[in-house]
Design an enzyme around this catalytic site. Structure first.
Site, short mmCIF file in Angstrom:
data_model
loop_
_atom_site.label_atom_id
_atom_site.label_comp_id
_atom_site.label_asym_id
_atom_site.label_seq_id
_atom_site.Cartn_x
_atom_site.Cartn_y
_atom_site.Cartn_z
N LYS A 13 -22.60 -46.01 25.77
CA LYS A 13 -21.68 -46.70 24.86
C LYS A 13 -20.65 -47.44 25.82
O LYS A 13 -20.05 -48.28 24.82
CB LYS A 13 -21.39 -44.66 24.51
CG LYS A 13 -22.13 -44.32 23.52
CD LYS A 13 -21.86 -43.33 23.13
CE LYS A 13 -21.67 -41.81 24.41
NZ LYS A 13 -22.46 -41.56 25.07
N ARG A 88 -17.43 -36.60 17.84
CA ARG A 88 -18.95 -36.33 18.67
C ARG A 88 -18.59 -34.98 17.82
O ARG A 88 -20.21 -34.02 18.24
CB ARG A 88 -18.15 -35.49 20.02
CG ARG A 88 -17.91 -35.64 20.99
CD ARG A 88 -18.89 -36.88 21.38
NE ARG A 88 -19.43 -36.58 23.03
CZ ARG A 88 -19.36 -36.92 23.87
NH1 ARG A 88 -18.37 -38.24 24.07
NH2 ARG A 88 -19.49 -36.41 25.25
N ARG A 127 -26.17 -42.95 38.15
CA ARG A 127 -24.96 -43.42 37.50
C ARG A 127 -23.64 -43.74 38.39
O ARG A 127 -23.62 -42.66 39.09
CB ARG A 127 -24.09 -43.06 36.52
CG ARG A 127 -22.84 -43.85 36.12
CD ARG A 127 -22.32 -43.47 34.19
NE ARG A 127 -22.07 -42.25 34.49
CZ ARG A 127 -22.53 -41.50 33.00
NH1 ARG A 127 -21.95 -42.45 32.15
NH2 ARG A 127 -22.59 -40.14 32.97
N ARG A 160 -19.81 -38.83 38.87
CA ARG A 160 -19.41 -37.84 37.96
C ARG A 160 -20.13 -36.26 37.92
O ARG A 160 -20.92 -36.41 37.96
CB ARG A 160 -19.57 -38.38 36.50
CG ARG A 160 -18.22 -39.49 36.14
CD ARG A 160 -19.01 -40.20 34.57
NE ARG A 160 -19.13 -38.48 33.39
CZ ARG A 160 -19.31 -39.52 32.05
NH1 ARG A 160 -19.37 -40.24 32.30
NH2 ARG A 160 -19.87 -38.42 31.36
N ARG A 171 -25.45 -30.80 28.14
CA ARG A 171 -24.92 -31.99 26.95
C ARG A 171 -25.71 -32.58 26.37
O ARG A 171 -25.65 -33.05 25.31
CB ARG A 171 -24.67 -33.87 28.35
CG ARG A 171 -23.05 -32.70 29.24
CD ARG A 171 -23.02 -34.12 30.34
NE ARG A 171 -22.85 -35.27 30.36
CZ ARG A 171 -23.24 -36.46 30.58
NH1 ARG A 171 -23.38 -36.12 31.71
NH2 ARG A 171 -22.87 -37.63 30.36
P1 AP5 Z 1 -23.14 -45.53 29.97
O1 AP5 Z 1 -22.50 -46.76 29.36
O2 AP5 Z 1 -22.34 -45.39 31.63
O3 AP5 Z 1 -23.50 -44.56 29.08
P2 AP5 Z 1 -22.62 -44.12 28.06
O4 AP5 Z 1 -23.11 -43.51 27.25
O5 AP5 Z 1 -20.90 -44.07 28.36
O6 AP5 Z 1 -23.06 -41.71 28.60
P3 AP5 Z 1 -22.08 -40.57 29.11
O7 AP5 Z 1 -22.80 -40.54 30.03
O8 AP5 Z 1 -20.69 -42.10 29.90
O9 AP5 Z 1 -21.92 -40.21 28.00
P4 AP5 Z 1 -21.40 -39.02 27.71
O10 AP5 Z 1 -21.17 -39.27 26.02
O11 AP5 Z 1 -22.44 -38.22 28.41
O12 AP5 Z 1 -20.12 -38.96 28.23
P5 AP5 Z 1 -18.50 -38.70 27.94
O13 AP5 Z 1 -17.62 -40.06 28.82
O14 AP5 Z 1 -18.22 -39.48 27.01
O15 AP5 Z 1 -24.59 -46.22 30.86
C1 AP5 Z 1 -25.42 -44.85 31.34
C2 AP5 Z 1 -25.40 -45.24 32.69
O16 AP5 Z 1 -27.02 -46.18 32.35
C3 AP5 Z 1 -24.88 -45.96 33.88
O17 AP5 Z 1 -25.55 -46.12 35.30
C4 AP5 Z 1 -25.05 -47.23 32.95
O18 AP5 Z 1 -24.72 -48.31 34.00
C5 AP5 Z 1 -27.08 -47.74 32.90
N1 AP5 Z 1 -27.35 -48.37 32.00
C6 AP5 Z 1 -26.65 -48.25 30.88
N2 AP5 Z 1 -27.13 -49.78 29.94
C7 AP5 Z 1 -28.60 -49.39 30.34
C8 AP5 Z 1 -29.53 -50.53 30.78
N3 AP5 Z 1 -29.71 -50.82 29.44
N4 AP5 Z 1 -30.80 -50.62 31.40
C9 AP5 Z 1 -30.26 -49.78 32.43
N5 AP5 Z 1 -29.19 -49.21 32.92
C10 AP5 Z 1 -28.18 -48.70 31.78
O19 AP5 Z 1 -18.20 -37.06 27.91
C11 AP5 Z 1 -17.76 -36.73 28.79
C12 AP5 Z 1 -17.33 -35.09 28.74
O20 AP5 Z 1 -16.32 -35.41 28.07
C13 AP5 Z 1 -18.49 -34.68 27.61
O21 AP5 Z 1 -19.17 -33.76 28.59
C14 AP5 Z 1 -16.93 -33.01 27.12
O22 AP5 Z 1 -16.43 -32.31 27.79
C15 AP5 Z 1 -16.29 -34.10 27.07
N6 AP5 Z 1 -15.17 -35.10 25.30
C16 AP5 Z 1 -15.54 -36.25 25.30
N7 AP5 Z 1 -15.00 -36.83 24.63
C17 AP5 Z 1 -15.14 -35.76 23.96
C18 AP5 Z 1 -15.04 -35.36 22.37
N8 AP5 Z 1 -14.59 -36.37 21.24
N9 AP5 Z 1 -14.69 -33.86 22.04
C19 AP5 Z 1 -15.10 -32.72 22.55
N10 AP5 Z 1 -15.60 -33.35 24.30
C20 AP5 Z 1 -15.71 -34.45 24.53
MG MG Z 2 -19.21 -43.37 28.59
#
Ligand code: AP5
Ligand code: MG
Length: 215
Positions: A13, A88, A127, A160, A171
């Site tokens: 994402k 979410r 990552r 992270r 997660r």
């Molecule tokens: P990346 O692009 O970082 O993936 P992502 O989908 O953004 O994954 P996240 O881990 O950020 O998602 P998340 O939903 O768990 O975390 P968030 O920060 O939202 O890519 C991942 C890796 O893959 C990277 O190394 C990248 O280089 C690699 N990659 C990407 N594409 C690739 C490809 N095509 N081929 C090879 N490699 C590739 O949330 C974190 C925490 O915050 C949650 O657990 C929760 O506690 C809180 N939180 C956030 N939003 C909310 C909400 N709305 N409500 C409640 N709690 C929330």
């Molecule tokens: Mg992300």
């Protein structure tokens, strides 16, 4: 263009949202990034969010919804934005719909990036992110030229806190239980666009642009 990015942790994402920012010149709103910045700064919001995030649980809706409402009301969101990591769960999606309907500015699309679980685990454990410019790397798929250092700005790379195997598992379970139902939610609204999230980052980006441009 007002977009929501759906997809499991590690689906890409953030990676894809950053590319859309460059192409469409609209901001990325990542609730995860906002919360991590608050944790790093030690603000009251960060102190509240930290324990949930480190366990892989969702931060309470009341906290996150307030943040997003405030952010989308800012001037730079007038031409659109990319929501990454919000909504979410169904409650967050319903509040977002109500707020946007009051603003007379509904969502144009919800893009779901679909990736198999075994790949997600490797993407998350591998990552690394630059402390200075937030550029993302992956030690398995797209490593930096020099270990631990950003190719773009020479900043230090970090892992992270929630990218530990146990937390990742939680997660992914939270995603299945709470976020997955949003695919059906947006399908019913007629704005769901699905993209297979395997292949190179550029290949996936082309697919995302194609579905957004109705090709
Ligand atoms: P990346 O692009 O970082 O993936 P992502 O989908 O953004 O994954 P996240 O881990 O950020 O998602 P998340 O939903 O768990 O975390 P968030 O920060 O939202 O890519 C991942 C890796 O893959 C990277 O190394 C990248 O280089 C690699 N990659 C990407 N594409 C690739 C490809 N095509 N081929 C090879 N490699 C590739 O949330 C974190 C925490 O915050 C949650 O657990 C929760 O506690 C809180 N939180 C956030 N939003 C909310 C909400 N709305 N409500 C409640 N709690 C929330
Ligand atoms: Mg992300």
């Amino acid at each position: 263009m007002r977009l929501v990015f759906l997809g499991a942790p590690g689906a890409g994402k953030g990676t894809q949202a950053k590319k859309l920012v460059d192409k469409y010149k609209i901001p990325q709103i990542s609730t995860g990034d906002i919360l991590r910045a608050a944790v790093a700064a030690g603000t009251p919001l960060g102190k509240e969010a930290k324990s949930y995030m480190n366990k892989g649980e969702l931060v309470p809706d009341s906290v996150v919804i307030g943040l997003v409402k405030e952010r989308i009301a800012q001037d730079d969101c007038k031409k659109g934005y990319i929501l990454d990591g919000f909504p979410r769960n169904t409650a967050q999606a319903e509040v977002l719909d109500n707020v946007l309907s009051e603003m007379k500015a509904p969502l144009d699309a919800a893009v779901d990036v679909d990736v198999d679980k075994d790949i997600l685990m490797k993407r998350l454990t591998g990552r690394r992110t630059c402390k200075k410019c937030q550029q993302m790397y992956n030690i398995f798929f797209s490593p930096p030229k020099k270990e631990g250092m950003c190719d773009k700005c020479s900043g230090e790379l970090f892992q992270r806190d929630d990218d530990k195997e146990e937390t990742i598992k939680r997660r992914l379970d939270v995603y299945d239980a709470q976020t997955l139902p949003l695919i059906e939610y947006y399908k019913k609204k007629g704005i769901l666009k699905s993209v297979k999230g395997t292949g190179s980052i550029d290949e996936i980006f082309n697919k995302v642009c194609s579905v957004l441009e109705g090709k």
